[in-house]
Design an enzyme around this catalytic site. Structure first.
Site, PDB file in Angstrom:
ATOM      1  N   CYS A   1     -17.285 -37.184  13.626  1.00  0.00           N
ATOM      2  CA  CYS A   1     -18.356 -37.834  12.891  1.00  0.00           C
ATOM      3  C   CYS A   1     -17.756 -38.903  11.998  1.00  0.00           C
ATOM      4  CB  CYS A   1     -19.108 -36.818  12.051  1.00  0.00           C
ATOM      5  SG  CYS A   1     -20.695 -37.426  11.521  1.00  0.00           S
TER       6      CYS A   1
ATOM      7  N   GLN B   1      -0.693 -27.923  25.553  1.00  0.00           N
ATOM      8  CA  GLN B   1      -1.736 -26.962  25.935  1.00  0.00           C
ATOM      9  C   GLN B   1      -1.305 -26.071  27.102  1.00  0.00           C
ATOM     10  OE1 GLN B   1      -4.693 -26.340  24.454  1.00  0.00           O
ATOM     11  NE2 GLN B   1      -4.428 -27.905  22.888  1.00  0.00           N
TER      12      GLN B   1
ATOM     13  N   HIS C   1       2.438 -23.814  17.212  1.00  0.00           N
ATOM     14  CA  HIS C   1       1.180 -23.201  16.744  1.00  0.00           C
ATOM     15  C   HIS C   1       0.102 -23.133  17.814  1.00  0.00           C
ATOM     16  CE1 HIS C   1      -1.598 -26.711  15.838  1.00  0.00           C
ATOM     17  NE2 HIS C   1      -0.465 -27.359  15.957  1.00  0.00           N
TER      18      HIS C   1
ATOM     19  N   ASN D   1      -6.320 -31.199  26.287  1.00  0.00           N
ATOM     20  CA  ASN D   1      -6.756 -30.310  25.212  1.00  0.00           C
ATOM     21  C   ASN D   1      -8.268 -30.191  25.097  1.00  0.00           C
ATOM     22  OD1 ASN D   1      -5.876 -33.069  24.488  1.00  0.00           O
ATOM     23  ND2 ASN D   1      -6.884 -32.633  22.547  1.00  0.00           N
TER      24      ASN D   1
ATOM     25  N   THR E   1      17.123 -31.271   7.396  1.00  0.00           N
ATOM     26  CA  THR E   1      17.501 -29.864   7.476  1.00  0.00           C
ATOM     27  C   THR E   1      16.567 -29.138   8.433  1.00  0.00           C
ATOM     28  OG1 THR E   1      18.315 -29.940   5.221  1.00  0.00           O
ATOM     29  CG2 THR E   1      17.820 -27.752   6.116  1.00  0.00           C
TER      30      THR E   1
ATOM     31  N   GLY F   1       3.912 -31.113  17.510  1.00  0.00           N
ATOM     32  CA  GLY F   1       3.536 -31.853  18.717  1.00  0.00           C
ATOM     33  C   GLY F   1       3.401 -33.348  18.480  1.00  0.00           C
TER      34      GLY F   1
HETATM   35  C1  LIG Z   1      -2.384 -29.944  19.200  1.00  0.00           C
HETATM   36  C2  LIG Z   1      -1.913 -31.001  20.123  1.00  0.00           C
HETATM   37  C3  LIG Z   1      -0.960 -31.946  19.725  1.00  0.00           C
HETATM   38  C4  LIG Z   1      -0.483 -32.066  18.292  1.00  0.00           C
HETATM   39  O1  LIG Z   1       0.363 -31.046  17.918  1.00  0.00           O
HETATM   40  P1  LIG Z   1       0.641 -30.822  16.335  1.00  0.00           P
HETATM   41  O2  LIG Z   1       1.695 -29.785  16.305  1.00  0.00           O
HETATM   42  O3  LIG Z   1      -0.670 -30.350  15.782  1.00  0.00           O
HETATM   43  O4  LIG Z   1       1.064 -32.119  15.775  1.00  0.00           O
HETATM   44  C5  LIG Z   1      -0.501 -32.846  20.647  1.00  0.00           C
HETATM   45  N1  LIG Z   1      -0.943 -32.827  21.913  1.00  0.00           N
HETATM   46  C6  LIG Z   1      -1.859 -31.941  22.336  1.00  0.00           C
HETATM   47  C7  LIG Z   1      -2.305 -31.963  23.752  1.00  0.00           C
HETATM   48  C8  LIG Z   1      -2.388 -31.001  21.460  1.00  0.00           C
HETATM   49  O5  LIG Z   1      -3.306 -30.140  21.890  1.00  0.00           O
END
Ligand SMILES: *Cc1c(COP(=O)(O)O)cnc(C)c1O
Length: 388
Positions: free
Chosen positions: A329, A183, A205, A155, A241, A73
């Site tokens: 924190c 999300q 993920h 998120n 790749t 992401g």
């Molecule tokens: C988790 C998240 C990302 C980042 O994705 P990664 O695969 O962890 O780099 C970006 N945007 C939102 C809204 C997310 O919740």
């Protein structure tokens, strides 16, 4: 430490689905080919990536060539913002970018990075529920605006933005719209034409796929400056790749997420409301952050007056309950979440908020256990450190 884990942090990451793992396994060992190789193992890998691209295109309602596989992401957000802004400027289209105050840091920091190269960035405000007002976008658009980036669903508080409406406002003015839909996958429709978007970010993920693989949808005709240079993979827009097992896993996970979406959303909404109503009814001086209706069906972001979120999270963790907060924190003091402060929360309220995000494995028993644990846990904290 409790031996049973109640995982309510699906907005941070989700466990890999067993069926997704099974789809990936051959490409981790028996099928080691590089899709660029000419021999049969190379061709098999290329086939797997092609099939994955086709499956993803079906869910997004787009053409295969409009999909770029990435390393997740954050990379997709960076490629969208930097890649599109730089290409637009190169074609003489100006250097003003608009984002919102509640974007993921991958969008906010990518836009900020461009400022040192002469780009100007406007951050749209949000209302108390965390929603972008279309009129604010209209007012912020300038003749030199080239790109707008507003997330589909937030998120931290789960607020769902009116992306299709923002898209038509952008398109009336010839401006590109990117949305971070990370999300939203598995929860909301992802059809890129209905959404009116030119660029869209997803990461596997967050929908029971593997970590470290994502995609960027790029509408036909939108040009991008590659941010990783090298070989000619992904139509010369992302060198390196291909992560063959990851891409196969992403496609399997997205297809499954889309298939189960109606029942998944309905079930999670019931559990989410059980959690929200249970907590608000049993913990005095608690509140819900974000919009009650226009929110993701798995998100409950709850505030507890006079209870620092980090302390709540530590005590929850001792009971085996995994949740999160947007606060970080740094040097011993709590930095409030930029999302909650943009929604108008005071620093005290923003640092007293906890996000519970539900998923496939969540059960009514999990929710009831959290609702049962919280009242005593919060009053303990309020006794130890009374509110000033
Ligand atoms: C988790 C998240 C990302 C980042 O994705 P990664 O695969 O962890 O780099 C970006 N945007 C939102 C809204 C997310 O919740």
């Amino acid at each position: 430490m409790s031996d049973r884990i109640i995982y309510l942090d699906h907005a941070a990451t989700t466990p890999l689905d067993q069926q997704v793992l099974a789809a990936m396994l051959p490409y981790l060992s028996e099928q080691p080919g590089n899709p660029s190789s000419i021999h049969q193992l190379g061709r098999a890998a290329l086939h797997a990536v092609d099939d994955a691209r086709e499956a993803v295109a079906l869910v997004l309602g787009c053409a295969r060539k409009e999909i770029i596989f990435t390393g997740g992401g954050s990379e997709s957000d960076n490629l969208a913002i930097k890649g599109a802004a730089l290409a637009q400027r190169q074609r003489g289209k100006g250097s003003h970018i608009i984002t919102s105050a509640i974007e993921h840091h991958a969008v906010l920091h990518a836009a900020e990075y461009l400022e040192q190269f002469g780009f100007e960035v406007t951050q749209l405000p949000v209302d108390a529920a965390g929603l972008v007002r279309p009129d604010d976008l209209r007012a912020a658009l300038r003749p030199d605006t080239t790109l707008v980036s507003v997330m589909y669903a937030n998120n931290e508080v789960g607020t769902v933005q009116p992306i299709a409406e923002l898209g038509s406002i952008c398109h009336e003015r010839g401006v590109l719209l990117h949305t971070d839909a990370v999300q939203a996958a598995g929860m909301l429709p992802l059809d890129v034409d209905a959404l009116n978007v030119d660029l869209m970010t997803l990461t596997a993920h967050k929908f029971y796929g593997p970590k470290g693989v994502g995609l960027l949808y790029v509408r036909h005709g939108v040009s991008l400056m590659p941010q990783i240079n090298g070989g000619g993979q992904e139509r010369r827009r992302r060198a390196g790749t291909e992560n063959v097992p990851g891409i196969v896993g992403l496609a399997a996970a997205l297809t499954m997420a889309e298939e189960r979406r109606p029942s998944y959303v309905a079930r999670l909404r019931g559990l989410r409301d059980r959690l929200i109503d249970g907590v608000l009814g049993r913990v005095p001086q608690s509140w819900l952050n974000g919009d009650r209706e226009r929110r993701l069906s798995n998100n409950a972001n709850l505030g507890f007056a006079c209870a620092e979120s980090e302390s709540v999270l530590l005590l929850l963790d001792q009971e085996g309950i995994c949740a999160s907060s947007g606060s970080a924190c740094s040097s011993g003091s709590l930095e409030p979440s930029h999302v909650l402060t943009a929604m108008g929360l005071s620093v005290e309220h923003a640092t007293s908020s906890v996000r519970f995000s539900l998923g496939l494995g969540s059960s009514a028993q999990d929710i009831d256990d959290v609702v049962a644990a919280l009242p005593a846990l919060i009053s303990r904290l309020r006794e130890v450190a009374p509110c000033v």
